[in-house]
Design an enzyme around this catalytic site. Structure first.
Site, PDB file in Angstrom:
ATOM      1  N   ARG A  86      44.944  41.979  39.907  1.00 36.75           N
ATOM      2  CA  ARG A  86      43.493  41.933  40.064  1.00 36.75           C
ATOM      3  C   ARG A  86      42.851  42.843  39.007  1.00 36.75           C
ATOM      4  O   ARG A  86      43.421  43.869  38.627  1.00 36.75           O
ATOM      5  CB  ARG A  86      43.083  42.408  41.455  1.00 36.75           C
ATOM      6  CG  ARG A  86      41.585  42.199  41.691  1.00 36.75           C
ATOM      7  CD  ARG A  86      41.162  42.532  43.109  1.00 36.75           C
ATOM      8  NE  ARG A  86      39.709  42.396  43.197  1.00 36.75           N
ATOM      9  CZ  ARG A  86      38.907  43.285  43.755  1.00 36.75           C
ATOM     10  NH1 ARG A  86      39.380  44.387  44.298  1.00 36.75           N
ATOM     11  NH2 ARG A  86      37.608  43.091  43.784  1.00 36.75           N
ATOM     12  N   HIS A  87      41.686  42.463  38.541  1.00 35.70           N
ATOM     13  CA  HIS A  87      40.982  43.246  37.525  1.00 35.70           C
ATOM     14  C   HIS A  87      40.620  44.640  38.025  1.00 35.70           C
ATOM     15  O   HIS A  87      40.647  44.925  39.225  1.00 35.70           O
ATOM     16  CB  HIS A  87      39.701  42.518  37.101  1.00 35.70           C
ATOM     17  CG  HIS A  87      38.715  42.369  38.221  1.00 35.70           C
ATOM     18  ND1 HIS A  87      37.889  43.384  38.637  1.00 35.70           N
ATOM     19  CD2 HIS A  87      38.435  41.310  39.031  1.00 35.70           C
ATOM     20  CE1 HIS A  87      37.141  42.973  39.649  1.00 35.70           C
ATOM     21  NE2 HIS A  87      37.450  41.715  39.911  1.00 35.70           N
ATOM     22  N   GLY A  88      40.246  45.517  37.098  1.00 39.28           N
ATOM     23  CA  GLY A  88      39.814  46.867  37.437  1.00 39.28           C
ATOM     24  C   GLY A  88      38.425  46.885  38.060  1.00 39.28           C
ATOM     25  O   GLY A  88      37.718  45.875  38.123  1.00 39.28           O
ATOM     26  N   GLU A  89      38.027  48.067  38.485  1.00 36.29           N
ATOM     27  CA  GLU A  89      36.770  48.237  39.207  1.00 36.29           C
ATOM     28  C   GLU A  89      35.548  48.024  38.306  1.00 36.29           C
ATOM     29  O   GLU A  89      35.549  48.366  37.126  1.00 36.29           O
ATOM     30  CB  GLU A  89      36.708  49.635  39.801  1.00 36.29           C
ATOM     31  CG  GLU A  89      35.481  49.876  40.677  1.00 36.29           C
ATOM     32  CD  GLU A  89      35.419  51.314  41.166  1.00 36.29           C
ATOM     33  OE1 GLU A  89      36.075  51.600  42.187  1.00 36.29           O
ATOM     34  OE2 GLU A  89      34.741  52.135  40.533  1.00 36.29           O
ATOM     35  N   THR A  90      34.506  47.474  38.902  1.00 34.79           N
ATOM     36  CA  THR A  90      33.187  47.372  38.275  1.00 34.79           C
ATOM     37  C   THR A  90      32.182  48.136  39.138  1.00 34.79           C
ATOM     38  O   THR A  90      32.457  48.467  40.291  1.00 34.79           O
ATOM     39  CB  THR A  90      32.722  45.904  38.176  1.00 34.79           C
ATOM     40  OG1 THR A  90      32.404  45.427  39.498  1.00 34.79           O
ATOM     41  CG2 THR A  90      33.793  45.010  37.556  1.00 34.79           C
ATOM     42  N   ASP A  91      31.017  48.372  38.589  1.00 35.10           N
ATOM     43  CA  ASP A  91      29.978  49.030  39.382  1.00 35.10           C
ATOM     44  C   ASP A  91      29.577  48.179  40.579  1.00 35.10           C
ATOM     45  O   ASP A  91      29.227  48.708  41.641  1.00 35.10           O
ATOM     46  CB  ASP A  91      28.749  49.318  38.511  1.00 35.10           C
ATOM     47  CG  ASP A  91      28.968  50.477  37.550  1.00 35.10           C
ATOM     48  OD1 ASP A  91      29.898  51.281  37.784  1.00 35.10           O
ATOM     49  OD2 ASP A  91      28.212  50.577  36.562  1.00 35.10           O
ATOM     50  N   ASN A 128      31.638  46.189  42.239  1.00 34.57           N
ATOM     51  CA  ASN A 128      32.676  46.405  43.242  1.00 34.57           C
ATOM     52  C   ASN A 128      32.345  47.636  44.070  1.00 34.57           C
ATOM     53  O   ASN A 128      32.363  47.614  45.298  1.00 34.57           O
ATOM     54  CB  ASN A 128      34.032  46.621  42.577  1.00 34.57           C
ATOM     55  CG  ASN A 128      34.710  45.356  42.100  1.00 34.57           C
ATOM     56  OD1 ASN A 128      35.468  45.406  41.137  1.00 34.57           O
ATOM     57  ND2 ASN A 128      34.458  44.224  42.723  1.00 34.57           N
ATOM     58  N   ARG A 177      35.409  41.255  33.263  1.00 35.99           N
ATOM     59  CA  ARG A 177      36.145  42.274  34.005  1.00 35.99           C
ATOM     60  C   ARG A 177      37.643  41.996  34.035  1.00 35.99           C
ATOM     61  O   ARG A 177      38.457  42.924  34.015  1.00 35.99           O
ATOM     62  CB  ARG A 177      35.582  42.407  35.423  1.00 35.99           C
ATOM     63  CG  ARG A 177      35.559  41.115  36.254  1.00 35.99           C
ATOM     64  CD  ARG A 177      34.700  41.336  37.487  1.00 35.99           C
ATOM     65  NE  ARG A 177      34.663  40.213  38.412  1.00 35.99           N
ATOM     66  CZ  ARG A 177      33.809  39.196  38.311  1.00 35.99           C
ATOM     67  NH1 ARG A 177      32.932  39.150  37.306  1.00 35.99           N
ATOM     68  NH2 ARG A 177      33.806  38.231  39.215  1.00 35.99           N
ATOM     69  N   GLU A 223      37.035  33.838  39.369  1.00 41.22           N
ATOM     70  CA  GLU A 223      36.731  34.056  40.773  1.00 41.22           C
ATOM     71  C   GLU A 223      35.989  32.846  41.350  1.00 41.22           C
ATOM     72  O   GLU A 223      35.422  32.024  40.614  1.00 41.22           O
ATOM     73  CB  GLU A 223      35.871  35.328  40.907  1.00 41.22           C
ATOM     74  CG  GLU A 223      35.401  35.682  42.315  1.00 41.22           C
ATOM     75  CD  GLU A 223      36.543  35.919  43.283  1.00 41.22           C
ATOM     76  OE1 GLU A 223      37.236  34.936  43.638  1.00 41.22           O
ATOM     77  OE2 GLU A 223      36.717  37.074  43.709  1.00 41.22           O
TER      78      GLU A 223
END
Length: 232
Positions: free
Chosen positions: A23-28, A30, A74, A99
């Site tokens: 899974r991709h890294g964190e975004t704001d 998220n 992302r 997604e």
């Protein structure tokens, strides 16, 4: 070591590819609990450090033959950071790994969506797999068809090899349901590792899932957004 932390690297069978789904890294968004869907939100700084950590881990544990990614920023940035750590492999991006499109819910937090677009929110909560979300949103069946078609293509191309596919929480939930239909759902934290084997075109086997041990070393486990129904 192999991708499960075992001392000996277990060879991949010639009749399947080992697909390491990340899974991709964190975004704001998220961190803010917003539905992202197909909106193109970038990683935040925590997400970049998470992606670097998972890339460094994979570079030490597995020989990666190829890296595939959703075309959303992302995921693609996560994949490129993994590729850098793994010797500069080229990232092959494709919308098949995107997604789920959440339609009218995109950009909203769940509690806001429940009151502002109640029909769309109820569609998301529906147990019907053919239920589309108002505003151009996809059904679970549509996401499943799109993603598994592309992953079957990867499997056919890379039998006997290990490949990485960087994608999203909704896609991982769908893959987990295919591989483990009778097991309770799990959390899919940012940059979590899930290893699948695909046999005979549509026989999905989960080798391991939800591994985020690489995050504990950089103290970003607690912010690795849980990948529930508001994920992306």
């Amino acid at each position: 070591m192999d991708c499960n932390g075992n001392e000996k690297l277990v060879p991949v069978g010639v009749d399947y590819a080992e697909i390491i789904v990340v899974r991709h890294g964190e975004t704001d968004w998220n961190a803010d609990g917003r539905f992202q869907g197909t909106l193109d939100v970038e990683l935040n700084e925590i997400g970049r450090q998470q992606a670097t950590a998972v890339g460094e881990r994979l570079s030490k544990e597995c020989k990666i033959s190829a890296i595939y990614s959703s075309d959303l920023k992302r995921a693609f940035e996560t994949a490129n950071l993994i590729a850098t750590a793994c010797g500069g492999l080229k990232v092959l991006k494709d919308p098949g790994l995107r997604e789920r499109n959440f339609g009218e819910l995109q950009g909203l937090q769940p509690h806001v969506a429940a009151s502002v677009v109640p029909e769309a929110y109820q569609a998301l909560r529906s147990q019907k797999t053919d239920q589309e979300i108002p505003g151009g949103g996809e059904s679970i069946d549509q996401v499943c068809q799109r993603c598994t078609t592309y992953l079957r293509h990867i499997n056919m191309k890379h039998k006997g090899e290990r490949v990485v596919a960087v994608t999203h929480g909704g896609v991982l939930r769908m893959l987990y349901a295919l591989a483990c239909p009778n097991k309770q759902s799990v959390k899919f934290l940012n940059t979590s590792i899930h290893i699948f084997h695909l046999f005979d075109g549509d026989n999905w086997v989960l080798k391991s899932g939800g591994d985020v041990s690489h995050l504990s070393q950089i103290e970003y486990l607690r912010t690795g957004f849980g990948g529930d129904r508001t994920s992306g």
